[in-house]
Every structure is written in C-alpha cells, then in structure tokens.
Design an enzyme around this catalytic site. Structure first.
Site, PDB file in Angstrom:
ATOM      1  N   CYS A  42      40.895  19.747   1.786  1.00 33.68           N
ATOM      2  CA  CYS A  42      39.969  20.888   1.926  1.00 33.68           C
ATOM      3  C   CYS A  42      39.936  21.386   3.371  1.00 33.68           C
ATOM      4  O   CYS A  42      39.864  20.594   4.313  1.00 33.68           O
ATOM      5  CB  CYS A  42      38.575  20.458   1.479  1.00 33.68           C
ATOM      6  N   CYS A  86      32.995  19.673   6.655  1.00 28.57           N
ATOM      7  CA  CYS A  86      31.748  18.967   6.313  1.00 28.57           C
ATOM      8  C   CYS A  86      31.886  17.524   6.805  1.00 28.57           C
ATOM      9  O   CYS A  86      32.781  16.794   6.340  1.00 28.57           O
ATOM     10  CB  CYS A  86      31.530  18.986   4.811  1.00 28.57           C
ATOM     11  N   CYS A 109      32.317  14.399   4.443  1.00 29.33           N
ATOM     12  CA  CYS A 109      33.189  14.458   3.270  1.00 29.33           C
ATOM     13  C   CYS A 109      34.582  13.863   3.487  1.00 29.33           C
ATOM     14  O   CYS A 109      35.296  14.223   4.425  1.00 29.33           O
ATOM     15  CB  CYS A 109      33.315  15.895   2.787  1.00 29.33           C
ATOM     16  N   CYS A 123      30.813  17.649 -15.288  1.00 26.88           N
ATOM     17  CA  CYS A 123      30.877  18.461 -14.075  1.00 26.88           C
ATOM     18  C   CYS A 123      32.270  18.350 -13.441  1.00 26.88           C
ATOM     19  O   CYS A 123      32.754  17.255 -13.168  1.00 26.88           O
ATOM     20  CB  CYS A 123      29.813  17.973 -13.096  1.00 26.88           C
ATOM     21  N   CYS A 179      29.484  22.093 -16.126  1.00 29.38           N
ATOM     22  CA  CYS A 179      29.074  22.429 -14.761  1.00 29.38           C
ATOM     23  C   CYS A 179      30.329  22.428 -13.891  1.00 29.38           C
ATOM     24  O   CYS A 179      31.268  21.690 -14.151  1.00 29.38           O
ATOM     25  CB  CYS A 179      28.098  21.347 -14.282  1.00 29.38           C
ATOM     26  N   CYS A 184      22.385  24.300  -9.811  1.00 28.42           N
ATOM     27  CA  CYS A 184      22.263  22.886  -9.454  1.00 28.42           C
ATOM     28  C   CYS A 184      22.393  22.854  -7.937  1.00 28.42           C
ATOM     29  O   CYS A 184      23.468  23.143  -7.404  1.00 28.42           O
ATOM     30  CB  CYS A 184      23.368  22.089 -10.123  1.00 28.42           C
ATOM     31  N   ARG A 190      18.486  14.609  -9.982  1.00 28.56           N
ATOM     32  CA  ARG A 190      19.619  13.698 -10.201  1.00 28.56           C
ATOM     33  C   ARG A 190      19.760  12.678  -9.074  1.00 28.56           C
ATOM     34  O   ARG A 190      19.922  13.058  -7.915  1.00 28.56           O
ATOM     35  CB  ARG A 190      20.921  14.494 -10.308  1.00 28.56           C
TER      36      ARG A 190
HETATM   37  N1  SAM Z   1      33.856  21.855  -2.198  1.00 30.41           N
HETATM   38  C1  SAM Z   1      32.712  22.224  -2.903  1.00 30.41           C
HETATM   39  C2  SAM Z   1      31.475  22.320  -2.038  1.00 30.41           C
HETATM   40  O1  SAM Z   1      31.418  21.728  -0.983  1.00 30.41           O
HETATM   41  O2  SAM Z   1      30.538  22.995  -2.458  1.00 30.41           O
HETATM   42  C3  SAM Z   1      32.399  21.340  -4.084  1.00 30.41           C
HETATM   43  C4  SAM Z   1      32.557  19.834  -4.001  1.00 30.41           C
HETATM   44  S1  SAM Z   1      31.519  18.997  -2.823  1.00 30.41           S
HETATM   45  C5  SAM Z   1      32.247  17.417  -2.785  1.00 30.41           C
HETATM   46  C6  SAM Z   1      29.953  18.840  -3.630  1.00 30.41           C
HETATM   47  C7  SAM Z   1      28.839  18.182  -2.889  1.00 30.41           C
HETATM   48  O3  SAM Z   1      29.031  16.782  -2.876  1.00 30.41           O
HETATM   49  C8  SAM Z   1      28.636  18.528  -1.439  1.00 30.41           C
HETATM   50  O4  SAM Z   1      27.949  19.732  -1.266  1.00 30.41           O
HETATM   51  C9  SAM Z   1      27.797  17.362  -0.951  1.00 30.41           C
HETATM   52  O5  SAM Z   1      26.426  17.634  -1.109  1.00 30.41           O
HETATM   53  C10 SAM Z   1      28.218  16.225  -1.870  1.00 30.41           C
HETATM   54  N2  SAM Z   1      28.968  15.212  -1.111  1.00 30.41           N
HETATM   55  C11 SAM Z   1      30.232  15.311  -0.668  1.00 30.41           C
HETATM   56  N3  SAM Z   1      30.600  14.210   0.008  1.00 30.41           N
HETATM   57  C12 SAM Z   1      29.532  13.385   0.007  1.00 30.41           C
HETATM   58  C13 SAM Z   1      29.280  12.096   0.559  1.00 30.41           C
HETATM   59  N4  SAM Z   1      30.203  11.446   1.258  1.00 30.41           N
HETATM   60  N5  SAM Z   1      28.072  11.536   0.365  1.00 30.41           N
HETATM   61  C14 SAM Z   1      27.130  12.190  -0.346  1.00 30.41           C
HETATM   62  N6  SAM Z   1      27.307  13.413  -0.878  1.00 30.41           N
HETATM   63  C15 SAM Z   1      28.478  14.004  -0.712  1.00 30.41           C
HETATM   64  C1  DTB Z   2      26.328  16.201  -5.943  1.00 29.79           C
HETATM   65  O1  DTB Z   2      25.269  16.607  -5.432  1.00 29.79           O
HETATM   66  N1  DTB Z   2      26.778  14.963  -5.884  1.00 29.79           N
HETATM   67  C2  DTB Z   2      28.050  14.830  -6.542  1.00 29.79           C
HETATM   68  C3  DTB Z   2      28.225  16.227  -7.177  1.00 29.79           C
HETATM   69  N2  DTB Z   2      27.143  16.964  -6.635  1.00 29.79           N
HETATM   70  C4  DTB Z   2      29.490  16.956  -7.026  1.00 29.79           C
HETATM   71  C5  DTB Z   2      29.156  14.496  -5.567  1.00 29.79           C
HETATM   72  C6  DTB Z   2      28.872  13.334  -4.724  1.00 29.79           C
HETATM   73  C7  DTB Z   2      30.087  13.013  -3.938  1.00 29.79           C
HETATM   74  C8  DTB Z   2      29.954  11.675  -3.298  1.00 29.79           C
HETATM   75  C9  DTB Z   2      31.066  11.272  -2.430  1.00 29.79           C
HETATM   76  C10 DTB Z   2      32.422  11.315  -3.028  1.00 29.79           C
HETATM   77  O2  DTB Z   2      32.744  10.524  -3.940  1.00 29.79           O
HETATM   78  O3  DTB Z   2      33.190  12.162  -2.562  1.00 29.79           O
HETATM   79 FE1  SF4 Z   3      35.449  20.644   1.203  1.00 30.10          FE
HETATM   80 FE2  SF4 Z   3      34.187  18.320   1.010  1.00 30.10          FE
HETATM   81 FE3  SF4 Z   3      33.051  20.329   2.321  1.00 30.10          FE
HETATM   82 FE4  SF4 Z   3      33.303  20.492  -0.366  1.00 30.10          FE
HETATM   83  S1  SF4 Z   3      32.058  19.015   0.781  1.00 30.10           S
HETATM   84  S2  SF4 Z   3      33.741  22.091   1.141  1.00 30.10           S
HETATM   85  S3  SF4 Z   3      35.241  19.377  -0.636  1.00 30.10           S
HETATM   86  S4  SF4 Z   3      34.947  19.279   2.912  1.00 30.10           S
END
Ligand code: SAM
Ligand code: DTB
Ligand code: SF4
Length: 329
Positions: free
Chosen positions: A57, A61, A64, A101, A133, A193, A265
């Site tokens: 990506c 963030c 992530c 989802c 979702c 959501c 959730r």
């Molecule tokens: N890329 C898209 C976005 O950022 O909206 C969709 C996927 S993203 C992984 C969805 C959500 O997962 C993020 O907005 C964040 O709140 C959560 N998330 C991602 N990495 C995480 C982590 N390491 N721990 C907890 N929540 C996480």
């Molecule tokens: C959300 O709020 N939590 C889920 C879903 N929306 C997409 C994702 C959590 C991701 C946790 C870290 C990972 O496995 O990447």
């Molecule tokens: Fe990309 Fe992860 Fe950020 Fe979603 S949360 S925009 S997958 S870097």
C-alpha cells in the site's frame, strides 16, 4: 424492550468526557444497561474478515503492516480471484458468520478491472445471504453508488484517531479525506462502519474527540469497530506498549452509551486478551467479533472460530442469527 435512552447527535465534549472518565464499574454498569435496552445482550455478531489484496500500500499509516514503505514480514498478494473469495465466504457462512468483510490494501478505489472484480465479489457474497462489507480506502460518490447497486451492505472506513492527532499517524491523507469518503458512503445509502484504534500514543482527550466526531455525525455509524493496536514488526509503532484491556473496556463502554443503536465491534487485539478480559468487553457493550478459520485478521494473528465458539458458549453468549444486530424499534 424498553428504550429509556434516545439517539442523540448533539453530544458535547464535556458530556463525553464525563461518561468516559467515570469510575470504571459505574461506566460498565451504565453501558451494560444501555446495551440491554437496545440489543439482545446474549447475541454476538460473528463476522469474517478476508484480505482480498494484501500489502504494497502506498499510504504511510504508521500502525499498518501493509504499507509498502515499512519493512515488514508480510507477503504481498495481488487481488484474489473471485471464486477463491466466494469459497472463503461460503465457509464463513457455514461456520456461523452473518457478515463477510473484504479488505484491500489500497489508498483509494480506481475505476479499473480490479474494481469490476470487487463488484462481482460483492454480488456473489450478497447472493449468499450474508451482510457484505468492504474496506477499500477512499471512494467517490459514483463508486459508492456502484457498490450499493451490487448489494454492498456496509463500508468500513475508520477515523482511526482524533482530528488533532491524525497527522502524527498518517501523512499521506487527511482526516477530512476520511470524512469525505464516509459522506459518500452515506449518500449512496450504504451503512457506515467507522471506528478507530487505541494504543497509537494518543491521549484520553484524543480518544474522546474521536468518539465525539462519530457520535455527532448527522447519523451515527451503524457499526463502530474498536481496535487495539496490533503491533507489527517493522512499522514505526512496533515498540508501543500493549494496550491495557481496561482502556479497551472504557472505549467500548463510552461508544455503547453515546451510540446506543450501533453494533460495537471488539476488533483487533483479541489475540492478546484472555477470555475473561474479552468477557468484560462484552459486558461493556461490545456485540461483535471478527473470527474465522484462517486465525488471522488481515496480516496479524487472531483467535480461530472453534476457540471463539467455545468462548461464546462458556460466557452464555450465542452467535447472532439474523442480519441486523439492533432490535427493530
Ligand atoms: N486500506 C483501507 C483503509 O485504510 O481504509 C482498508 C484496510 S485498513 C487495514 C482498515 C483499518 O484497519 C484501518 O483503518 C485501521 O483502523 C485498521 N488497522 C490496520 N492496521 C491495524 C493494526 N496494526 N492494529 C489495529 N488496527 C489496524
Ligand atoms: C477494523 O476496524 N478492524 C479490522 C477491519 N476494520 C478491517 C482490521 C484490523 C486489522 C488489524 C491488523 C492486521 O491484521 O492488519
Ligand atoms: Fe494502506 Fe494499511 Fe493505511 Fe489501509 S491502513 S491505507 S492498507 S497503509
């Protein structure tokens, strides 16, 4: 069911502050009471999350593991074939999920063949009779309409943190970009959501501000995920301290009280919690979990379906059978 609280969209910072900072047992008792007025407190919605496109990506963030710029151990995976996704969805349905989802590590949706494939996946899952979702990054109004036509029930787009703390965590997009996508989702008639993450180094004030933004939207999100940071090696936040469960409980309880009709959730973080700790989250008003056979969320570990079913049984809880988690008042 008696409904003594009403939906309010005019919460003030002072009110949310006062709710959030109550002595813990008072807060949990209040949240548990509201929970029972609006929901069947014995039911927990079981959702399955599938990463349909993993890693690589362009966003930054800092929590992530899927951001291309950090050196993490995850395997990058292009968009999965539709048949594979539908196989996963069928398994999810067979093991008791009522919501499926699909997540993609995209900054935003583009009008290309991958989006056409997502549209097919949405149609397929919808036809199976599950709530479908997606979480695909930023969306335009037109793209949201296409998803709605395909049968999309919900779109996940988290605020993640407060507006004030946002650019400490993400620099490649703004808090306003997030709000804009949420508005596009709403306009298309898709349910929202939206929640956030704790453990990013934010203050209590940031947490309260984030909840206040959600609870003062013209319409509350139907679904509010509360995530504890899943610390991923190689990301800037890898060494952050583990989130204390009482902090999760405080967040869940406050969300439950100020957005009584929402499905709250208990999302990332369960792998580091005991059954007892999770029980407190359910008592505080959480009524959904992500689980599944793959024992992962997107790229981090998560309890598996058999372990979770056993936990629900031990706690006298049951998987929600029908689609909507709220009572029809
Ligand atoms: N890329 C898209 C976005 O950022 O909206 C969709 C996927 S993203 C992984 C969805 C959500 O997962 C993020 O907005 C964040 O709140 C959560 N998330 C991602 N990495 C995480 C982590 N390491 N721990 C907890 N929540 C996480
Ligand atoms: C959300 O709020 N939590 C889920 C879903 N929306 C997409 C994702 C959590 C991701 C946790 C870290 C990972 O496995 O990447
Ligand atoms: Fe990309 Fe992860 Fe950020 Fe979603 S949360 S925009 S997958 S870097």
């Amino acid at each position: 069911m008696i409904q003594s609280t009403s939906i309010r969209n005019d919460w003030t910072k002072e009110e949310v502050h006062a709710i959030y900072h109550q002595p813990l047992m008072e807060l949990i008792y209040q949240a548990a009471t509201v929970h029972r007025q609006w929901h069947d407190a014995a039911a927990v919605q079981v959702c399955t999350l599938l990463s349909v496109k993993t890693g690589g990506c362009p966003e930054d963030c800092s929590y992530c593991g899927q951001a291309a710029r950090y050196h993490t151990d995850i395997t990058v995976q292009a968009l999965l074939p539709t048949e594979k996704v539908l196989e996963h969805a069928q398994k999810a349905k067979d093991t008791g999920s009522t919501r499926f989802c699909m997540a993609a590590a995209w900054r935003e949706v583009r009008n290309n063949r991958d989006f056409d494939r997502i549209i097919d996946m949405v149609k397929g899952v919808n036809e199976m009779g599950m709530e479908v979702c997606c979480t695909l990054g930023m969306l335009t109004e037109d793209q949201a309409e296409r998803l709605k036509e395909a049968g999309l029930h919900a779109y996940n787009h988290n605020l993640d943190t407060s507006e004030a703390y946002y650019n400490e965590i993400i620099s490649t997009r703004t808090f306003d970009n997030r709000i804009n996508t949420i508005n596009n989702v709403r306009k298309a008639g898709i349910t929202v959501c939206s929640g956030g993450i704790i453990g990013l180094g934010e203050t209590h004030q940031d947490r309260i501000a984030m909840l206040l933004t959600l609870a003062t939207m013209p319409k509350h999100p139907e679904s509010v995920p509360v995530n504890a940071l899943a610390r991923v090696k190689g990301t800037p936040l890898e060494d952050n301290p583990k989130v204390d469960t009482w902090e999760m409980v405080r967040m869940i309880a406050t969300a439950r009280i100020i957005m009584p009709a929402a499905t709250v959730r208990l999302s990332a973080g369960r792998i580091e919690m005991t059954e007892t700790e999770q029980a407190w989250c359910f008592m505080a008003g959480a009524n959904s979990i992500f689980t599944g056979e793959r024992e992962t969320l997107l790229v981090t570990p998560n309890p598996g379906i058999s372990e979770d079913m056993l936990m629900l049984q031990n706690l006298g809880l049951k998987p929600l059978q029908k689609e909507a988690a709220t009572c029809a008042h």
